[in-house]
Design a protein around this motif. Structure first.
Motif, mmCIF file in Angstrom:
data_model
loop_
_atom_site.group_PDB
_atom_site.id
_atom_site.type_symbol
_atom_site.label_atom_id
_atom_site.label_comp_id
_atom_site.label_asym_id
_atom_site.label_seq_id
_atom_site.Cartn_x
_atom_site.Cartn_y
_atom_site.Cartn_z
ATOM 1 N N ALA A 28 36.408 31.979 28.508
ATOM 2 C CA ALA A 28 35.182 31.473 29.133
ATOM 3 C C ALA A 28 35.467 30.983 30.551
ATOM 4 O O ALA A 28 34.718 31.279 31.486
ATOM 5 N N LYS A 29 36.549 30.260 30.698
ATOM 6 C CA LYS A 29 36.927 29.740 32.016
ATOM 7 C C LYS A 29 37.186 30.884 32.998
ATOM 8 O O LYS A 29 36.751 30.840 34.154
ATOM 9 N N GLU A 30 37.862 31.920 32.543
ATOM 10 C CA GLU A 30 38.178 33.066 33.405
ATOM 11 C C GLU A 30 36.924 33.864 33.757
ATOM 12 O O GLU A 30 36.757 34.310 34.887
ATOM 13 N N VAL A 31 36.032 34.055 32.793
ATOM 14 C CA VAL A 31 34.792 34.779 33.067
ATOM 15 C C VAL A 31 33.975 34.023 34.114
ATOM 16 O O VAL A 31 33.463 34.623 35.060
ATOM 17 N N ILE A 32 33.877 32.715 33.964
ATOM 18 C CA ILE A 32 33.143 31.901 34.941
ATOM 19 C C ILE A 32 33.797 32.009 36.315
ATOM 20 O O ILE A 32 33.113 32.119 37.332
ATOM 21 N N ARG A 33 35.121 32.039 36.368
ATOM 22 C CA ARG A 33 35.824 32.208 37.642
ATOM 23 C C ARG A 33 35.486 33.570 38.258
ATOM 24 O O ARG A 33 35.295 33.687 39.459
ATOM 25 N N LYS A 37 32.658 34.818 42.890
ATOM 26 C CA LYS A 37 32.475 35.625 44.099
ATOM 27 C C LYS A 37 31.086 36.278 44.158
ATOM 28 O O LYS A 37 30.398 36.155 45.175
ATOM 29 N N PRO A 38 30.623 36.988 43.122
ATOM 30 C CA PRO A 38 29.280 37.569 43.215
ATOM 31 C C PRO A 38 28.177 36.516 43.388
ATOM 32 O O PRO A 38 27.185 36.762 44.067
ATOM 33 N N LEU A 39 28.360 35.352 42.800
ATOM 34 C CA LEU A 39 27.332 34.315 42.910
ATOM 35 C C LEU A 39 27.310 33.641 44.281
ATOM 36 O O LEU A 39 26.296 33.048 44.659
ATOM 37 N N GLU A 40 28.412 33.740 45.029
ATOM 38 C CA GLU A 40 28.433 33.173 46.382
ATOM 39 C C GLU A 40 27.327 33.777 47.241
ATOM 40 O O GLU A 40 26.734 33.086 48.069
ATOM 41 N N ALA A 41 27.032 35.053 47.025
ATOM 42 C CA ALA A 41 25.977 35.721 47.801
ATOM 43 C C ALA A 41 24.614 35.075 47.567
ATOM 44 O O ALA A 41 23.748 35.108 48.435
ATOM 45 N N MET A 124 29.711 42.285 37.631
ATOM 46 C CA MET A 124 30.564 41.749 36.568
ATOM 47 C C MET A 124 31.026 42.823 35.586
ATOM 48 O O MET A 124 31.870 42.566 34.754
ATOM 49 N N GLN A 125 30.465 44.012 35.690
ATOM 50 C CA GLN A 125 30.881 45.096 34.800
ATOM 51 C C GLN A 125 32.368 45.336 34.949
ATOM 52 O O GLN A 125 32.899 45.355 36.052
ATOM 53 N N GLY A 126 33.040 45.489 33.873
ATOM 54 C CA GLY A 126 34.475 45.728 33.919
ATOM 55 C C GLY A 126 35.292 44.451 33.956
ATOM 56 O O GLY A 126 36.515 44.500 33.956
ATOM 57 N N CYS A 127 34.645 43.318 34.000
ATOM 58 C CA CYS A 127 35.351 42.029 34.003
ATOM 59 C C CYS A 127 36.188 41.891 32.728
ATOM 60 O O CYS A 127 37.316 41.440 32.772
ATOM 61 N N LEU A 128 35.602 42.295 31.613
ATOM 62 C CA LEU A 128 36.312 42.274 30.338
ATOM 63 C C LEU A 128 36.799 43.688 30.033
ATOM 64 O O LEU A 128 36.046 44.653 30.178
ATOM 65 N N ASP A 129 38.018 43.784 29.610
ATOM 66 C CA ASP A 129 38.587 45.085 29.275
ATOM 67 C C ASP A 129 38.224 45.424 27.825
ATOM 68 O O ASP A 129 39.088 45.508 26.958
#
Length: 153
Positions: A28-33, A37-41, A124-129
Motif C-alpha cells: 500500500a505504501k509503495e502504491v501510494i508512492r 508523480k502522476p498526481l503532481e500534475a 498507474m497501469q503496470g505499477c503492479l506486476d
C-alpha cells in the motif's frame, strides 16, 4: 531435545516474514508512492485524490458520509478538506437544518478536474506486476477482507 527448534516454533507467529499485515502495509505504501508523480500534475496528494474520486462519483455529502466511504476520521479529513477548499475544488458549509453537519460539494473547478484525472489510471497501469485476472482477484480478496473487518467494528 532441540531447544532451538522449540524457540523458533514458539516465536514463528511474530516473525515479520510470517505476517500478512506487513506485505499489505508495504505494498500500500509503495502504491501510494507510485501515485505521487502522476498526481503532481493535478496538485493533489493521494488522500486528496481518493476524496475527490468519491465526490466525483457520489456528488455532495456530509463530512461524516465521506469519512465512512474513505475510512478516515474527522481529525484526518478536516485539514484535508480545508486545503481542497482553499484550492477551489470543493465548498464546505453548514446545513441550516443541522449546523453540526459539514456539507461538501464540488466547485466548477473541482468538477473540471475530473477530466484531468482520467489520465491517472493510465499512468498507474503496470505499477503492479500482476495480470488483469490477478489484479481482479486481489481486489476481490481485499474488498472481502475489508468488509469482514467493517462488520466486526
Amino acid at each position: 531435545m532441540n531447544t532451538n527448534l522449540d524457540y523458533a516454533e514458539k516465536y514463528a507467529c511474530i516473525q515479520l516474514e510470517n505476517q500478512l499485515c506487513f506485505p499489505l502495509y508495504a505494498c500500500a505504501k509503495e502504491v501510494i508512492r507510485q501515485y505521487r508523480k502522476p498526481l503532481e500534475a493535478l496538485g493533489l496528494t493521494y488522500t486528496q485524490y481518493i476524496v475527490m474520486m468519491v465526490l466525483w462519483e457520489y456528488g455532495g455529502m456530509t463530512e461524516g458520509e465521506l469519512g465512512q466511504k474513505v475510512h478516515l476520521d474527522s481529525g484526518t479529513l478536516a485539514p484535508l478538506l480545508k486545503r481542497l477548499d482553499k484550492m477551489g475544488y470543493i465548498s464546505r458549509y453548514r446545513l441550516d437544518s443541522n449546523e453540526r453537519k459539514l456539507f461538501l460539494t464540488l466547485t466548477q473547478t473541482g468538477e473540471a478536474l475530473r477530466d484531468e484525472a482520467l489520465a491517472i489510471p493510465c499512468a498507474m497501469q503496470g505499477c503492479l506486476d500482476l495480470s488483469i485476472e490477478e489484479m481482479l482477484q486481489l481486489k476481490h480478496l481485499l474488498d472481502k477482507a475489508l468488509h469482514g473487518m467493517e462488520r466486526k467494528v
